[in-house]
Design a protein around this motif. Sequence first.
Motif, mmCIF file in Angstrom:
data_model
loop_
_atom_site.group_PDB
_atom_site.id
_atom_site.type_symbol
_atom_site.label_atom_id
_atom_site.label_comp_id
_atom_site.label_asym_id
_atom_site.label_seq_id
_atom_site.Cartn_x
_atom_site.Cartn_y
_atom_site.Cartn_z
ATOM 1 N N SER A 133 9.304 131.530 24.032
ATOM 2 C CA SER A 133 9.698 132.633 24.924
ATOM 3 C C SER A 133 10.972 132.368 25.723
ATOM 4 O O SER A 133 11.219 133.039 26.729
ATOM 5 C CB SER A 133 8.560 132.987 25.900
ATOM 6 N N GLN A 144 19.792 141.083 21.428
ATOM 7 C CA GLN A 144 18.719 141.545 20.559
ATOM 8 C C GLN A 144 17.360 141.313 21.232
ATOM 9 O O GLN A 144 17.240 140.499 22.151
ATOM 10 C CB GLN A 144 18.762 140.791 19.223
ATOM 11 N N ARG A 145 16.354 142.008 20.751
ATOM 12 C CA ARG A 145 15.000 141.868 21.289
ATOM 13 C C ARG A 145 14.131 141.103 20.298
ATOM 14 O O ARG A 145 14.054 141.445 19.112
ATOM 15 C CB ARG A 145 14.390 143.232 21.579
ATOM 16 N N GLU A 146 13.477 140.044 20.810
ATOM 17 C CA GLU A 146 12.623 139.221 19.952
ATOM 18 C C GLU A 146 11.476 140.052 19.399
ATOM 19 O O GLU A 146 10.938 140.931 20.073
ATOM 20 C CB GLU A 146 12.081 138.018 20.717
ATOM 21 N N SER A 147 11.104 139.738 18.158
ATOM 22 C CA SER A 147 10.042 140.385 17.376
ATOM 23 C C SER A 147 10.454 141.765 16.870
ATOM 24 O O SER A 147 9.837 142.299 15.941
ATOM 25 C CB SER A 147 8.720 140.485 18.149
ATOM 26 N N ILE A 148 11.499 142.348 17.464
ATOM 27 C CA ILE A 148 12.020 143.628 16.966
ATOM 28 C C ILE A 148 13.299 143.403 16.171
ATOM 29 O O ILE A 148 13.430 143.848 15.031
ATOM 30 C CB ILE A 148 12.282 144.615 18.124
ATOM 31 N N HIS A 149 14.244 142.667 16.794
ATOM 32 C CA HIS A 149 15.538 142.416 16.153
ATOM 33 C C HIS A 149 15.673 141.007 15.590
ATOM 34 O O HIS A 149 16.613 140.746 14.845
ATOM 35 C CB HIS A 149 16.675 142.666 17.158
ATOM 36 N N THR A 151 13.302 137.000 14.818
ATOM 37 C CA THR A 151 12.186 136.075 15.002
ATOM 38 C C THR A 151 12.751 134.665 15.000
ATOM 39 O O THR A 151 13.835 134.414 14.437
ATOM 40 C CB THR A 151 11.129 136.202 13.888
ATOM 41 N N ASP A 153 11.594 130.493 14.440
ATOM 42 C CA ASP A 153 10.598 129.492 14.047
ATOM 43 C C ASP A 153 10.653 128.360 15.066
ATOM 44 O O ASP A 153 11.633 127.613 15.121
ATOM 45 C CB ASP A 153 10.908 128.967 12.643
ATOM 46 N N THR A 160 15.744 134.284 12.353
ATOM 47 C CA THR A 160 15.837 135.233 11.242
ATOM 48 C C THR A 160 16.059 136.637 11.786
ATOM 49 O O THR A 160 15.312 137.108 12.656
ATOM 50 C CB THR A 160 14.560 135.211 10.385
#
Length: 210
Positions: A133, A144-149, A151, A153, A160
Amino acid sequence: MNFHEIRFPPTLSFGSVGGPERRTEIVTLANGFEERNTPWEHARRRYDAGVGMRSLDDIDALVAFFEARRGQLFGFRWKDWSDYKSCRPNADISFDDQIIGIGDGETNTFQLTKDYSSGDVTYTRPITKPVFSTVRIGVANDEQRESIHFTVDLETGVVTLPDAPEEGAEVTAGFEFDVPVRFDTDTIQTSVASFRAGDVPRVPIVEVRV
């Protein structure tokens, strides 16, 4: 790989000593000049966790962590309090702290990295253990927004994107990160009497390649 995705207690690593280690091979020629080379592309960090021990409860937590890792067998995460962010220590993380790639219209995966610059020389360090996080990503100066734009690892530090950025678009990142390490000993020796007298155990920690 024998690695546990768990962080050494930060309260115990705080106050530890350590930092990067390089390996340089030096050959002195007959005329007095030197030839210098290194087999290592990246530095390897070493620490001493014993310096951070302040109470017998700290020793108890250390021994429990050591036993759970089976000594040197399993690696773990380590917070280097002197170097754990993509920005300067007293600054706040921003999505444009580090340039991690330039779009080519085809590539949509990027490795998190951190640059260390002095003069016109820059060393780029791969970051393989980002903290949950904390990762922020930008493309062409647009956050960008995590999980939307995107991911990320958390075990490799690979970001990615759903689509490859356009050619020439800067991909930037900000983040906190840990160092992948292991104990550099299979023995922890402590003494209640000596600890109360101010003598702390030596607990060597060494970075591992992942």
